[in-house]
Design an enzyme around this catalytic site. Sequence first.
Site, PDB file in Angstrom:
ATOM      1  CD1 TRP A 153      -2.215  -2.145   1.279  1.00  0.00           C
ATOM      2  CD2 TRP A 153      -3.426  -0.343   0.771  1.00  0.00           C
ATOM      3  NE1 TRP A 153      -3.509  -2.557   1.084  1.00  0.00           N
ATOM      4  CE2 TRP A 153      -4.281  -1.464   0.764  1.00  0.00           C
ATOM      5  CE3 TRP A 153      -3.962   0.913   0.471  1.00  0.00           C
ATOM      6  CZ2 TRP A 153      -5.640  -1.374   0.474  1.00  0.00           C
ATOM      7  CZ3 TRP A 153      -5.313   1.001   0.197  1.00  0.00           C
ATOM      8  CH2 TRP A 153      -6.131  -0.129   0.184  1.00  0.00           C
ATOM      9  CG  HIS A 177      -8.564  -0.290   9.107  1.00  0.00           C
ATOM     10  ND1 HIS A 177      -8.785  -1.639   9.032  1.00  0.00           N
ATOM     11  CD2 HIS A 177      -7.542  -0.027   8.264  1.00  0.00           C
ATOM     12  CE1 HIS A 177      -7.935  -2.179   8.183  1.00  0.00           C
ATOM     13  NE2 HIS A 177      -7.161  -1.227   7.701  1.00  0.00           N
TER      14      HIS A 177
END
Length: 164
Positions: A26, A88
């Site tokens: 990512w 998250h």
Amino acid sequence: MSGAGAPDARPVDCSDLRVAVVAASWHTAVMDGLLDGARRACADHAVTPDVLRVPGSFELPVVAQACARAGYDAIVALGVVVRGGTPHFDYVCSAATDGLNRVAIDHTVPVGFGLLTCDDDAQALDRAGLEGSREDKGYEAAAAALATARVVRSVVDRSPVTLA
């Protein structure tokens, strides 16, 4: 201020060490900078690492553990988690950090902590070792893992070690 007080350590020959760099995928620009920094540090220490890519930072600990079990002398974990609007961020940061720490302690294998936990993209870019970045956390994580692996090796071999 982040980065203040860093040790002024010179690279040492680590050509006898087996090193893995485990890098998340990512945030491509940040990860490219972190990975380049880790590779430069390894080159400065006379090591060619095995580079393993994982989908994200959450997956770093399981592959780091596999590397420790496979006999690597040092592992460099690279990733970036940018705070969003949900919890998250907290879960991923905590799980990855705790998991990497557990790998290091359970296997007595240094794990260079190159996991950026940032509030925004600008903070991540500023730590990625890119042109214009204030810090190079990929280089720092790799250099720390290698220096620590030298110390661990000296303890195991009962031989003196000099890092400076």
